[in-house]
Design a protein around this motif. Structure first.
Motif, PDB file in Angstrom:
ATOM      1  N   GLU A   1      18.527  49.058   4.785  1.00  0.00           N
ATOM      2  CA  GLU A   1      19.850  48.985   5.421  1.00  0.00           C
ATOM      3  C   GLU A   1      20.458  47.579   5.388  1.00  0.00           C
ATOM      4  O   GLU A   1      21.666  47.426   5.539  1.00  0.00           O
ATOM      5  CB  GLU A   1      19.741  49.459   6.861  1.00  0.00           C
ATOM      6  CG  GLU A   1      18.870  48.522   7.662  1.00  0.00           C
ATOM      7  CD  GLU A   1      18.044  49.210   8.721  1.00  0.00           C
ATOM      8  OE1 GLU A   1      16.852  49.432   8.482  1.00  0.00           O
ATOM      9  OE2 GLU A   1      18.609  49.509   9.771  1.00  0.00           O
ATOM     10  N   ILE A   2      19.620  46.569   5.176  1.00  0.00           N
ATOM     11  CA  ILE A   2      20.118  45.197   5.174  1.00  0.00           C
ATOM     12  C   ILE A   2      20.500  44.746   3.766  1.00  0.00           C
ATOM     13  O   ILE A   2      21.072  43.693   3.559  1.00  0.00           O
ATOM     14  CB  ILE A   2      19.024  44.274   5.790  1.00  0.00           C
ATOM     15  CG1 ILE A   2      19.681  43.207   6.646  1.00  0.00           C
ATOM     16  CG2 ILE A   2      18.129  43.647   4.774  1.00  0.00           C
ATOM     17  CD1 ILE A   2      20.186  43.789   7.915  1.00  0.00           C
ATOM     18  N   ARG A   3      20.177  45.566   2.794  1.00  0.00           N
ATOM     19  CA  ARG A   3      20.328  45.148   1.398  1.00  0.00           C
ATOM     20  C   ARG A   3      21.784  44.912   1.016  1.00  0.00           C
ATOM     21  O   ARG A   3      22.077  44.002   0.255  1.00  0.00           O
ATOM     22  CB  ARG A   3      19.669  46.176   0.478  1.00  0.00           C
ATOM     23  CG  ARG A   3      18.166  46.153   0.584  1.00  0.00           C
ATOM     24  CD  ARG A   3      17.596  44.878  -0.017  1.00  0.00           C
ATOM     25  NE  ARG A   3      16.612  44.257   0.853  1.00  0.00           N
ATOM     26  CZ  ARG A   3      16.209  42.990   0.718  1.00  0.00           C
ATOM     27  NH1 ARG A   3      16.691  42.232  -0.234  1.00  0.00           N
ATOM     28  NH2 ARG A   3      15.332  42.494   1.544  1.00  0.00           N
ATOM     29  N   PRO A  51      24.454  44.398   3.340  1.00  0.00           N
ATOM     30  CA  PRO A  51      24.902  43.224   4.111  1.00  0.00           C
ATOM     31  C   PRO A  51      24.375  41.906   3.535  1.00  0.00           C
ATOM     32  O   PRO A  51      25.073  40.893   3.530  1.00  0.00           O
ATOM     33  CB  PRO A  51      24.306  43.468   5.498  1.00  0.00           C
ATOM     34  CG  PRO A  51      24.174  44.949   5.594  1.00  0.00           C
ATOM     35  CD  PRO A  51      23.903  45.445   4.202  1.00  0.00           C
ATOM     36  N   ARG A  52      23.153  41.947   3.019  1.00  0.00           N
ATOM     37  CA  ARG A  52      22.602  40.710   2.456  1.00  0.00           C
ATOM     38  C   ARG A  52      23.355  40.317   1.188  1.00  0.00           C
ATOM     39  O   ARG A  52      23.608  39.141   0.940  1.00  0.00           O
ATOM     40  CB  ARG A  52      21.114  40.903   2.160  1.00  0.00           C
ATOM     41  CG  ARG A  52      20.447  39.657   1.595  1.00  0.00           C
ATOM     42  CD  ARG A  52      18.983  39.634   1.937  1.00  0.00           C
ATOM     43  NE  ARG A  52      18.239  38.672   1.145  1.00  0.00           N
ATOM     44  CZ  ARG A  52      18.205  37.372   1.395  1.00  0.00           C
ATOM     45  NH1 ARG A  52      18.885  36.873   2.408  1.00  0.00           N
ATOM     46  NH2 ARG A  52      17.486  36.571   0.640  1.00  0.00           N
ATOM     47  N   LYS A  74      26.483  38.727   2.225  1.00  0.00           N
ATOM     48  CA  LYS A  74      26.243  37.346   2.662  1.00  0.00           C
ATOM     49  C   LYS A  74      26.109  36.409   1.475  1.00  0.00           C
ATOM     50  O   LYS A  74      26.603  35.291   1.496  1.00  0.00           O
ATOM     51  CB  LYS A  74      24.943  37.286   3.472  1.00  0.00           C
ATOM     52  CG  LYS A  74      25.162  37.343   4.965  1.00  0.00           C
ATOM     53  CD  LYS A  74      23.837  37.329   5.696  1.00  0.00           C
ATOM     54  CE  LYS A  74      23.460  35.948   6.156  1.00  0.00           C
ATOM     55  NZ  LYS A  74      22.396  35.993   7.191  1.00  0.00           N
ATOM     56  N   GLU A  99      29.477  35.805   0.190  1.00  0.00           N
ATOM     57  CA  GLU A  99      30.184  34.900   1.105  1.00  0.00           C
ATOM     58  C   GLU A  99      29.700  33.452   0.923  1.00  0.00           C
ATOM     59  O   GLU A  99      30.468  32.502   0.978  1.00  0.00           O
ATOM     60  CB  GLU A  99      29.930  35.356   2.544  1.00  0.00           C
ATOM     61  CG  GLU A  99      30.769  34.633   3.573  1.00  0.00           C
ATOM     62  CD  GLU A  99      30.266  34.926   4.989  1.00  0.00           C
ATOM     63  OE1 GLU A  99      29.834  36.073   5.229  1.00  0.00           O
ATOM     64  OE2 GLU A  99      30.291  33.998   5.816  1.00  0.00           O
ATOM     65  N   ARG A 133      32.044  48.570   0.243  1.00  0.00           N
ATOM     66  CA  ARG A 133      32.408  47.347   0.966  1.00  0.00           C
ATOM     67  C   ARG A 133      33.264  46.417   0.123  1.00  0.00           C
ATOM     68  O   ARG A 133      33.529  45.285   0.530  1.00  0.00           O
ATOM     69  CB  ARG A 133      31.149  46.612   1.410  1.00  0.00           C
ATOM     70  CG  ARG A 133      30.672  47.053   2.774  1.00  0.00           C
ATOM     71  CD  ARG A 133      29.515  46.208   3.243  1.00  0.00           C
ATOM     72  NE  ARG A 133      29.968  44.896   3.733  1.00  0.00           N
ATOM     73  CZ  ARG A 133      29.299  44.191   4.638  1.00  0.00           C
ATOM     74  NH1 ARG A 133      28.180  44.664   5.151  1.00  0.00           N
ATOM     75  NH2 ARG A 133      29.731  43.018   5.028  1.00  0.00           N
TER      76      ARG A 133
END
Ligand code: SF4
Ligand code: SF4
Lengths: 310, 223
Positions: free
Chosen positions: A172-174, A176-177, A180, A183, A210
């Motif tokens: 699940e963090i893949r 969002p990572r 990041k 960013e 996203r």
């Protein structure tokens, strides 16, 4: 996306072509012929060549020196930099060194832990993490300043990349990572070797939702198996690697003499399937010590000839 | 607390084999909790040394035992002021801090380490101590769900997890929890996943050991 740097790889992808990269692991010695030989094998079938930085924490010729060899041969290197071995002073200094040879691509990584290599008793540095290194290169390039704030005369003009592993945990963090990393400054991403296509497709779909695939070129990583043994090893022993059982079985069910060929077939099929996938901007072919097979893979996957850039 | 582990006795014997009068000096604090350097261990080490010397035929070697409340405080270290200079060597089984402070105070007497000082950690269960903090001097736990990536991630990642995290375990060892898995689980539990999304900028390590030996000075409590 339009090209912002002199990088050939960036220009190819900005023009809407699928980019192709492969890698060259520097030798465990100082013979430049080893590098030149590998580079000769790769030069016509890829846009740029990644040069690994003491991969698996084993001492080798430095990535920077090897990149310079490639550059002097007229090829396009991607300088891999891990944060394991050097602090922010050394990292910035190597970035300038590379820029002084007009090396136009850098890939920012944290690196494998030193316990995997030939100096497990060594210190590791990790002054920065891989995202902070990305941010550092972008700051040096875009603001023309060092981390300390001083101005850089002739800032580095580099296309800045990072790695992503769609298969590491927690899943699940893949995405969002990835967000990041973008960013922090990543303009291209090379992924971990893909064997679990469904999982990869889910990852890229979520990334697309996203809007991340619009902001960054995603290059899908592939590695051909040489043997069923290698497939089992990758499945069981390499951290963060996802090799589904049916792939291992397909290799194991192939007679020994044809396993290498089957490994290439799987790799070509993977590329062909992913070529059609929205959000994939290119391929990164990591043929670990099997560089001679890269031209065949690229050819059979329908990625030849490589497009011309100015 | 500070966690230490016993040194192999052969190593300690190497330090003191030529001494005639030895003091084994324990500490009642952290090293007692982690069962490496308290009164009980002082007794065991002293008895082992006596046995060694007697096997060597060196019956005249004297090994004394003492355990202080703390070895990291002037007040308690003063308690051995009258006897310290009788010894050819002191084996301190306090943590490295206590060993150094003893050596500093009794400048002309050799002080030897009897433990390996390991880390700042907790007692997870009896006989199992694990690291929690590297005393970096600028705590970031507020942003990482109360779990320290400096001490607990093998690569000290601030924006982790790395690509090697697998089934919640760290790439270096299948027995070791991935610090970032723990951080994410905790951020979820406290409903602060937004903290993960924030890019964590470059850390200032000048408050860490990188900045040289550190000090904390509190004028409000000085006399
Ligand atoms: S951030 Fe620094 S002070 Fe806080 S727990 Fe980690 S090492 Fe200790
Ligand atoms: S697996 Fe987790 S704990 Fe281990 S180095 Fe990677 S992020 Fe850190």
């Amino acid at each position: 996306m339009s090209a912002k740097t002199p990088s050939k790889l960036e220009k190819v992808m900005a023009a809407g072509h699928l980019g192709v990269t492969s890698e060259c692991g520097p030798p465990r010695g100082s013979d430049p012929e080893v590098i030149k030989h590998k580079a000769e094998l790769l030069k016509d079938c890829v846009d740029a060549i990644n040069v690994t930085d003491n991969q698996t924490s084993v001492v080798r010729t430095s990535s920077l020196a090897t990149c310079i060899h490639l550059k002097l041969m007229g090829l396009e290197p991607i300088l891999q930099m891990v944060t394991r071995d050097r602090n922010r002073i050394a990292l910035q200094s190597d970035i300038l060194g590379a820029a002084s040879f007009d090396i136009a691509n850098v890939l920012c990584l944290s690196g494998d832990h030193q316990s995997f290599g030939d100096n497990p008793q060594g210190q590791n540095v990790h002054d920065l993490d891989s995202m902070q290194l990305l941010w550092t290169v972008r700051k040096m390039r875009d603001e023309g300043t060092f981390l300390g704030g001083d101005e850089i005369k002739r800032p580095p003009k580099m296309f800045v990349g990072a790695a992503a592993n769609p298969f590491a945990d927690p899943f699940e963090i893949r995405v969002p990572r990835l967000a990041k990393k973008i960013e922090a400054g990543a303009e291209f991403i090379q992924t971990q070797c893909i064997y679990n296509l469904e999982k990869f497709e889910e990852w890229i779909r979520l990334a697309e939702d996203r809007g991340l695939t619009e902001k960054c070129y995603i290059m899908a990583g592939v590695t051909p198996f040489k043997s069923a043994g290698m497939a089992k090893y990758m499945k069981n022993r390499v951290p963060g690697m996802d090799v589904p059982d049916d792939v291992v079985k397909r290799m194991a069910d192939t007679p020994k003499g044809s396993q290498a060929e089957e490994g290439i077939n799987i790799c070509v099929e993977t590329i062909q399937r992913l070529k059609e996938l929205k959000g994939v901007s290119g391929f990164h072919i990591m043929a670990i010590e099997w560089e001679e097979k890269v031209p065949e893979i690229v050819e059979r996957a329908g990625l030849m000839p490589r497009p011309e850039t100015d | 607390m500070i966690v230490a582990d016993k040194k192999p006795v052969e190593e300690i014997i190497e330090y003191v084999k030529d001494c005639k009068k030895i003091l084994v000096l324990g500490c009642n604090e952290c090293v007692t909790v982690c069962e490496a350097g308290g009164k009980k261990e002082v007794g065991v080490l002293a008895a082992t040394l006596r046995m060694y010397f007697s096997n060597q035929g060196a019956e005249d070697v004297q090994v004394d035992e003492r355990t202080l409340e703390r070895q990291c405080d002037h007040e308690y270290l003063e308690e051995i002021r009258d006897i310290a200079d009788q010894y050819d060597g002191i084996v301190s089984i306090a943590c490295g801090v206590g060993i150094q402070f003893t050596a500093e105070k009794y400048h002309s007497i050799p002080v030897y380490p009897g433990v390996n000082t390991c880390f700042l950690g907790v007692t997870e269960q009896r006989g199992l101590w694990t690291e929690r903090c590297q005393a970096c001097g600028q705590c970031i736990l507020a942003y990482t769900g109360g779990i320290c990536p400096v001490a607990r991630c093998a690569k000290r990642l601030f924006n982790g997890p790395c690509g090697g995290s697998s089934q919640g375990k760290c790439e270096i060892n299948k027995e070791l929890d991935c610090a970032w898995q723990l951080i994410i689980d905790r951020l979820k539990a406290i409903d602060r996943m937004d903290l993960y999304e924030k890019f964590f900028n470059i850390k200032d390590w000048s408050t860490d050991r990188a900045g040289g030996p550190r000090k904390v000075e509190r004028e409000d409590v000085q006399i």
